[in-house]
Design an enzyme around this catalytic site. Structure first.
Site, short mmCIF file in Angstrom:
data_model
loop_
_atom_site.label_atom_id
_atom_site.label_comp_id
_atom_site.label_asym_id
_atom_site.label_seq_id
_atom_site.Cartn_x
_atom_site.Cartn_y
_atom_site.Cartn_z
N CYS A 140 1.33 -1.16 0.12
CA CYS A 140 -0.31 0.16 0.16
C CYS A 140 0.91 1.07 -0.01
O CYS A 140 1.61 1.64 1.37
CB CYS A 140 -1.12 -0.02 1.26
SG CYS A 140 -1.64 1.42 1.60
N CYS A 143 -0.55 3.94 2.01
CA CYS A 143 -0.20 3.58 3.59
C CYS A 143 1.47 3.61 3.84
O CYS A 143 1.41 4.52 5.14
CB CYS A 143 -0.86 2.60 3.92
SG CYS A 143 -2.34 1.96 3.04
N ASP A 144 2.27 3.51 2.90
CA ASP A 144 3.82 3.56 3.70
C ASP A 144 4.68 4.49 2.91
O ASP A 144 6.19 4.49 3.51
CB ASP A 144 4.46 2.07 3.38
CG ASP A 144 3.14 1.16 4.56
OD1 ASP A 144 3.06 1.68 5.50
OD2 ASP A 144 3.07 -0.09 4.30
#
Ligand code: NAP
Length: 312
Positions: A140, A143-144
């Site tokens: 993701c 997200c990261d």
């Protein structure tokens, strides 16, 4: 934890999964004044919520973040009196007159069930992948991505997700190397153009990832040319894997007809092999897996559920 007020109630419809398909069915169920329960084990929003930018969903004159689009759908559903109950469903039983779902926090019953559980990222199965997940290996980018500011990363895959996320990452990291097993991308042309016009995105065509290197954190990858079998190493701090999706259908194995890849088979009304059960969105066999088509699936399924409830 608050008392579970949904237990022991027989709902007209239980919608399992609060993504684009589930929200759409929920909006229609609320407007139809049905007793509807939407269950989701995660934060809701599904794959949509972890998509950086959405610009191909009709009505979007300006692009919108997937998280905002999901939030809008959730609020729209709530405006019609249907909210999301958070629980991880662990077992499903199909009885003659109802469907019973057992979750971590309670059990739920519906005269009908709409499965909108979507799909999850596929793993590569490469050495180092499991050990280094969360330590440089990610599925993701939204997200990261921020963890890799000004560092080199690799992206594996050539579909819409891989190339969109490569473009997203290119704004944060120093360099993105896309590793793709062919020399042609599956991604939409407009997404390809963006990637080809981005200076810090490079491609390793005809390559597969053989190993993710690093002990406690990712230090690089070993890739192999599928034509020559030659291998080489690339230094990278992050590895983003986007090689397709697998359906979230564990609960239904042996209970519903699934295709070879595990997606739920439906007819054109989204009805499954059980007359009380429908499926919509990415979890459905032959879905083309777009937000727009998941919305359409959810609405189609709901209207057929309503017809079933009227007759039964
Ligand atoms: P996808 O379209 O199935 O693409 C998967 C990519 O990974 C392909 O390029 C495939 O290569 C590659 N791949 C698969 N297994 C591999 C392996 N073991 N090793 C190396 N490469 C491998 O998956 P997706 O990109 O996640 O998209 C899923 C669905 O969501 C699609 O229908 C897509 O259109 C849709 N989607 C749409 C958007 C949008 O904005 N329109 C955004 C995201 C997703 P090959 O090409 O060689 O098969």
């Amino acid at each position: 934890m608050t008392e579970n007020t949904n237990e022991n109630q027989l709902h007209d419809v239980v919608i399992l999964g609060a993504g684009a398909a589930g929200f759409s069915a929920g909006i229609y169920a609320g407007r139809a004044r049905l007793k509807a329960l939407v269950l989701d084990g995660m934060g809701g929003g599904g794959q949509m919520a972890i998509t950086d930018i959405v610009e191909n969903y009709p009505n979007l004159v300006e692009p919108i973040s997937g998280a905002d689009l999901a939030e809008n759908m959730r609020k729209q559903m709530e405006n019609f009196g249907v909210s999301v109950t958070f629980d991880q469903v662990e077992d499903v039983t199909f009885e003659d007159d109802r469907v019973v779902l057992k979750g971590a926090y309670g059990s739920y019953q519906g005269k009908t069930l709409l499965i909108a559980t979507g799909a999850d990222h596929r793993k590569l199965g490469a050495p180092g992948e499991k050990k280094l997940t969360g330590h440089g290996v990610s599925y993701c980018a939204t997200c990261d991505g921020a963890f890799f500011k000004d560092q080199p990363v690799v992206v594996v895959g050539g579909g819409d997700t891989a190339i969109k996320e490569a473009v997203y990452l290119s704004r944060i990291v120093s360099k993105v190397t896309v590793i793709h097993r062919r020399d042609e991308l599956r991604a939409e042309k407009v997404i390809q153009e963006k990637a080809f016009n981005t200076d810090n995105i490079e491609f390793e065509w005809f390559h597969v990832l053989d190993e993710i290197l690093g002990d406690k954190k990712v230090t690089g990858v070993k890739i192999r040319n599928v034509k020559t079998d030659e291998t080489k190493e690339i230094k990278a701090d992050g590895v983003f894997v986007f090689v397709g999706i697998v359906p979230n259908t564990e609960l239904f194995k042996g209970k519903l007809d699934l295709d070879e890849a595990g997606f739920i088979k439906t007819d054109i009304s989204m009805n499954t092999s059980n007359p009380r059960v429908w499926a919509a969105g990415d979890v459905r066999a032959e879905s083309v897996r777009q937000i727009g088509t998941a919305v359409g699936d959810g609405i189609t399924a709901f209207l057929n559920i309503q017809e079933f409830l009227d007759k039964n």
